[in-house]
Design an enzyme around this catalytic site. Structure first.
Site, PDB file in Angstrom:
ATOM      1  N   TRP A 133       0.870  -1.184   0.000  1.00 11.79           N
ATOM      2  CA  TRP A 133       0.000   0.000   0.000  1.00 11.79           C
ATOM      3  C   TRP A 133       0.908   1.237   0.000  1.00 11.79           C
ATOM      4  O   TRP A 133       1.898   1.284   0.731  1.00 11.79           O
ATOM      5  CB  TRP A 133      -0.870  -0.042   1.248  1.00 11.79           C
ATOM      6  CG  TRP A 133      -1.764   1.136   1.473  1.00 11.79           C
ATOM      7  CD1 TRP A 133      -2.679   1.664   0.606  1.00 11.79           C
ATOM      8  CD2 TRP A 133      -1.846   1.922   2.666  1.00 11.79           C
ATOM      9  NE1 TRP A 133      -3.330   2.717   1.191  1.00 11.79           N
ATOM     10  CE2 TRP A 133      -2.839   2.900   2.446  1.00 11.79           C
ATOM     11  CE3 TRP A 133      -1.196   1.888   3.900  1.00 11.79           C
ATOM     12  CZ2 TRP A 133      -3.188   3.839   3.408  1.00 11.79           C
ATOM     13  CZ3 TRP A 133      -1.538   2.817   4.853  1.00 11.79           C
ATOM     14  CH2 TRP A 133      -2.528   3.790   4.612  1.00 11.79           C
ATOM     15  N   ASP A 215      -1.370  -5.223   9.519  1.00 13.95           N
ATOM     16  CA  ASP A 215      -2.254  -4.206   8.960  1.00 13.95           C
ATOM     17  C   ASP A 215      -3.460  -4.956   8.410  1.00 13.95           C
ATOM     18  O   ASP A 215      -3.319  -5.774   7.499  1.00 13.95           O
ATOM     19  CB  ASP A 215      -1.505  -3.456   7.850  1.00 13.95           C
ATOM     20  CG  ASP A 215      -2.345  -2.356   7.225  1.00 13.95           C
ATOM     21  OD1 ASP A 215      -3.535  -2.249   7.553  1.00 13.95           O
ATOM     22  OD2 ASP A 215      -1.802  -1.612   6.388  1.00 13.95           O
ATOM     23  N   LYS A 251     -13.444   0.037   4.891  1.00 18.39           N
ATOM     24  CA  LYS A 251     -13.954  -0.806   3.803  1.00 18.39           C
ATOM     25  C   LYS A 251     -15.065  -1.728   4.293  1.00 18.39           C
ATOM     26  O   LYS A 251     -16.115  -1.815   3.664  1.00 18.39           O
ATOM     27  CB  LYS A 251     -12.834  -1.670   3.232  1.00 18.39           C
ATOM     28  CG  LYS A 251     -11.469  -1.046   3.268  1.00 18.39           C
ATOM     29  CD  LYS A 251     -11.186  -0.179   2.078  1.00 18.39           C
ATOM     30  CE  LYS A 251      -9.861   0.533   2.281  1.00 18.39           C
ATOM     31  NZ  LYS A 251      -9.430   1.275   1.126  1.00 18.39           N
TER      32      LYS A 251
HETATM   33  N1  PLP Z   1      -3.703  -0.413   5.015  1.00 16.32           N
HETATM   34  C1  PLP Z   1      -3.961  -0.836   3.781  1.00 16.32           C
HETATM   35  C2  PLP Z   1      -3.252  -2.028   3.253  1.00 16.32           C
HETATM   36  C3  PLP Z   1      -4.896  -0.153   2.995  1.00 16.32           C
HETATM   37  O1  PLP Z   1      -5.150  -0.595   1.765  1.00 16.32           O
HETATM   38  C4  PLP Z   1      -5.561   0.968   3.532  1.00 16.32           C
HETATM   39  C5  PLP Z   1      -6.510   1.720   2.714  1.00 16.32           C
HETATM   40  O2  PLP Z   1      -6.573   1.679   1.533  1.00 16.32           O
HETATM   41  C6  PLP Z   1      -5.253   1.351   4.845  1.00 16.32           C
HETATM   42  C7  PLP Z   1      -4.321   0.630   5.549  1.00 16.32           C
HETATM   43  C8  PLP Z   1      -5.859   2.485   5.599  1.00 16.32           C
HETATM   44  O3  PLP Z   1      -6.988   3.058   5.162  1.00 16.32           O
HETATM   45  P1  PLP Z   1      -7.840   4.029   6.095  1.00 16.32           P
HETATM   46  O4  PLP Z   1      -6.876   4.963   6.746  1.00 16.32           O
HETATM   47  O5  PLP Z   1      -8.752   4.699   5.156  1.00 16.32           O
HETATM   48  O6  PLP Z   1      -8.517   3.161   7.080  1.00 16.32           O
END
Ligand code: PLP
Length: 402
Positions: A133, A215, A251
């Site tokens: 990511w 994560d 999500k």
């Molecule tokens: N970690 C991964 C692998 C992700 O794909 C995302 C979002 O796309 C996040 C963390 C964190 O997203 P958010 O801060 O919107 O919860």
């Protein structure tokens, strides 16, 4: 001259840049395959029905107010979130060795975790998968980590995990390196290690005294079953690891902009919990003081109410099911068009994304000629596909590949 005149403009954040370009594009058949956000088969965002119900009840409840939450957030939420990822009967929970704190979505959990590991424990080396990511590096470096390293993950030839490379790189890591692991639905490759591979990964992490940080941004999105998607985290806790889990509810609850996340610690002694919480309080107080209530209330209410909880689990099945259907359809269309190359990876990959294998030149043509927006890496969000645009997308991919 201005005090600010020495500043330069940095490259824009790719995914947000693409979303803006898509919004500004007047072309009728434009398709957005960039953002990691669920869309219905009509191409619309989906507010989950159980979320709507709770929001309606909240709006009508005059006993609720907008008072500050504590620095570490809504306790009822953190308890539910921690139980969701670890399983309510996890010995770590039963024995009082696990706790969570509310954070600003998954990104906020990662940032607070990184600040804590760097400043309180003095860790300064972090590893993430190559690729990962797009924000892991920025978050950890901004939190003070000095040494950014990648472990091999993706083998583009075989379109699968370079497992030997991954293990070799982890074996080379110095003790106390933080190893960021995607618990499920790896972003961007859609490829997760098998349970047997996880066992070997755990072995190296233990032997080399590395620190595992999970994560988990897609719990329930990968398989449609929230418990199944948390298996690896539960496996690691069963081995007695001390670890950190960064959860996002963007999500799996469709609460993207509510910034609702949880940072879970699993430790092996109860007496360390109060000092950890105290240090986290100081980090958070200095960063944003305390988190917002809305998303936390929603998630806590849905998870703790058996009826809503069941409805939510059905929504996970709907979302993950539609994604799987789109995978089948896209692969089928590409194959029946006779698109050169193999396309079975579209259906073997899991989660929100597919790592198509399209190169940057092909991606550029898709964006410029067809108004189909996707990342330069060839990653597409399966959620952007639906019955109305899938032929258009398949034909366009055929055209850029052939
Ligand atoms: N970690 C991964 C692998 C992700 O794909 C995302 C979002 O796309 C996040 C963390 C964190 O997203 P958010 O801060 O919107 O919860």
């Amino acid at each position: 001259g201005s005090r600010f005149s020495k500043l330069s403009i940095q490259p824009p954040i790719e995914v947000f840049n693409l979303m803006k370009a898509y919004q500004d594009d007047p072309y009728e058949k434009k398709v957005n395959l960039s953002a990691g956000a669920y869309r219905t088969d009509q191409g619309e965002p989906w507010v989950l029905p159980c979320v709507r119900k709770v929001e309606a009840a909240m709006a009508a409840d005059t006993s609720l107010n907008h008072e500050y939450l504590p620095i570490l957030g809504l306790e009822a939420f953190s308890q539910q979130a921690t139980a969701l990822v670890l399983g309510g009967d996890n010995p770590a929970i039963v024995n009082g060795l696990a706790f969570g704190v509310q954070t600003l979505s998954g990104t906020g959990a990662l940032r607070v975790a990184a600040e804590f590991l760097c400043r309180q424990l003095g860790f300064n080396v972090f590893y993430y998968s190559d690729p990962t990511w797009g924000n892991h590096g920025l978050v950890f470096k901004s939190a003070g980590f000095t040494t950014e390293r990648k472990y091999r993950y993706w083998d583009s030839e075989k379109r699968g995990i370079d497992f030997d490379g991954m293990i070799a790189d982890l074996k080379d890591a110095p003790p106390n390196s933080v190893i960021i692991l995607h618990a499920c639905a790896h972003n961007p490759t859609g490829c997760d290690p098998t349970l047997d591979q996880w066992k070997q990964i755990a072995q190296v992490i233990k032997e080399k005294e590395l620190f595992p940080l999970f994560d988990i941004a897609y719990q329930g999105f990968a398989s449609g079953d929230a418990d199944k998607d948390a298996l690896v985290v539960r496996y690691f806790t069963s081995l007695g690891f001390e670890l950190i889990i960064c959860q996002s509810f963007a999500k799996n609850f469709g609460l993207y902009n509510e910034r609702i996340g949880n940072l879970t610690f699993v430790v092996n002694a109860q007496e360390v919990i109060a000092p950890i919480k105290s240090q986290l309080s100081i980090i958070i107080r200095a960063m944003y003081s305390n988190p917002p209530n809305h998303g936390a209330r929603i998630v806590a209410t849905v998870l703790s109410n058996p009826e809503y909880n069941q409805e939510w689990r059905e929504c996970l099945k709907v979302m993950s099911g539609r994604i799987r259907e789109m995978r089948e359809l896209l692969r089928g269309k590409l194959e029946s068009l006779g698109t050169p190359g193999t396309w079975d990876h579209i259906t073997t990959q899991i989660g929100m994304f597919s790592y198509t294998g399209l190169n940057s030149k092909q991606v550029e043509t898709l964006v410029k000629k067809y108004h189909i927006y996707l990342l330069r890496s060839g990653r597409i969000s399966m959620c952007g596909l639906n019955r109305n645009n899938i032929d258009y997308v398949a034909n366009a991919i055929y055209d850029v590949v052939v």
